[in-house]
Design a protein around this motif. Structure first.
Motif, PDB file in Angstrom:
ATOM      1  N   LEU A  50       4.208   2.518  -5.434  1.00 43.10           N
ATOM      2  CA  LEU A  50       3.649   3.395  -6.469  1.00 43.10           C
ATOM      3  C   LEU A  50       2.240   2.958  -6.862  1.00 43.10           C
ATOM      4  N   HIS A  51       1.286   3.865  -6.784  1.00 44.62           N
ATOM      5  CA  HIS A  51      -0.058   3.625  -7.319  1.00 44.62           C
ATOM      6  C   HIS A  51      -0.004   3.901  -8.820  1.00 44.62           C
ATOM      7  N   VAL A  52      -0.143   2.843  -9.619  1.00 42.10           N
ATOM      8  CA  VAL A  52       0.041   2.958 -11.069  1.00 42.10           C
ATOM      9  C   VAL A  52      -1.214   3.515 -11.731  1.00 42.10           C
ATOM     10  N   ARG A  59       0.819  -1.223   0.000  1.00 40.24           N
ATOM     11  CA  ARG A  59       0.000   0.000   0.000  1.00 40.24           C
ATOM     12  C   ARG A  59       0.854   1.275   0.000  1.00 40.24           C
ATOM     13  N   ASN A  60       2.147   1.111   0.275  1.00 38.88           N
ATOM     14  CA  ASN A  60       3.057   2.264   0.204  1.00 38.88           C
ATOM     15  C   ASN A  60       3.818   2.318  -1.119  1.00 38.88           C
ATOM     16  N   TYR A  73      -0.562  -1.492  -7.952  1.00 38.19           N
ATOM     17  CA  TYR A  73       0.622  -0.958  -7.268  1.00 38.19           C
ATOM     18  C   TYR A  73       1.864  -1.679  -7.792  1.00 38.19           C
ATOM     19  N   HIS A 126      -7.019  -1.210  -7.803  1.00 39.16           N
ATOM     20  CA  HIS A 126      -5.869  -0.319  -7.883  1.00 39.16           C
ATOM     21  C   HIS A 126      -4.634  -1.172  -8.166  1.00 39.16           C
TER      22      HIS A 126
END
Lengths: 160, 160
Positions: free
Chosen positions: B37-39, B34-35, B61, B59
């Motif tokens: 990169l959110h792609v 969850r930390n 990541y 989401h």
């Protein structure tokens, strides 16, 4: 050497221009926020009270200090939260992200922004890092966030 | 001292149990994703061909190596991509995130997973870090990803 001097001179002028655009109380564009903690996402549909300008899918990002604030409920100066708003398209039983509509920012500086709960509010249009959208010093943004006083004016909550 | 010894013993037993659950070729749960990169994100609606089990908002990541892979098109061993699938609810002209349905993972290890394009595939149910969903060694996952060979079997593309 002359061309190097010219490049240096242009760089200085661009920096000055960008800075004066922001103004002394302007909230900086949150460089690198796409690498920050992705807090949560939400989609606002047509017909919602905040449709203009917030219709779209938005992702919330927090820098390190804001991530701590989300855990503790208290935000240190330097905390920055980003509201990254994208258009979307419904297609073949999916909803897919489209172009960016705006980047909204809350930047905590208790002294500088004491008139709006200690938060500076700003928006940048589309993919621009200079075209600012907030014209009233953040008063209208703060008006909407005011009911969240118990959470230091932050709507978002951390989730797993 | 006895209680400390007991705690140590229980810790070892839990570690052994977790490890044996994974099996020697099991893909690890992506701790801390969850930390990362959110792609990008996408929503899959009822009626979509992948409705079962992928209906929801997901989401994507990427860990550091996978983020580099998204830029270069080549994924080094150790690259991990996460497909984080949440339920959603439509309410008052919004779509809001709900509980987690599953966490899907692609983990690059060219030698270990040579039979599925160099990627290990796994899914964990809901918020569980031990309840595994993939029963066929990733063959069906890989079948769906196979057409993306030109992108090293990755569907997602990096966006700003």
């Amino acid at each position: 050497m002359k061309s190097k001097l010219l490049v240096a001179l242009v760089s200085v002028l661009v920096a000055v221009a960008t800075n004066s655009y922001a103004g002394k109380d302007g909230v900086d564009f949150p460089q690198g926020y796409r690498n920050w903690l992705h807090v949560k996402s939400m989609l606002i549909q047509p017909g919602h009270a905040l449709e203009n300008p917030f219709q779209g899918i938005h992702h919330i990002y927090a820098n390190g200090k804001a991530a701590t604030g989300l855990k503790t409920g208290t935000y240190a100066d330097g905390s920055v939260l980003v509201f990254d708003l994208l258009n979307y398209a419904e297609k073949d039983k999916t909803i897919q992200e489209g172009e960016r509509k705006l980047v909204g920012i809350m930047h905590k500086d208790s002294a500088k922004y004491s008139g709006t709960g200690g938060w500076g509010f700003e928006g940048f249009a589309g993919n621009s890092k200079t075209e600012r959208l907030v014209k009233d010093g953040g008063k209208s943004c703060f008006g909407c966030h005011a009911p969240e006083k118990g959470k230091d004016y932050v709507f978002s909550a951390l989730r797993d």
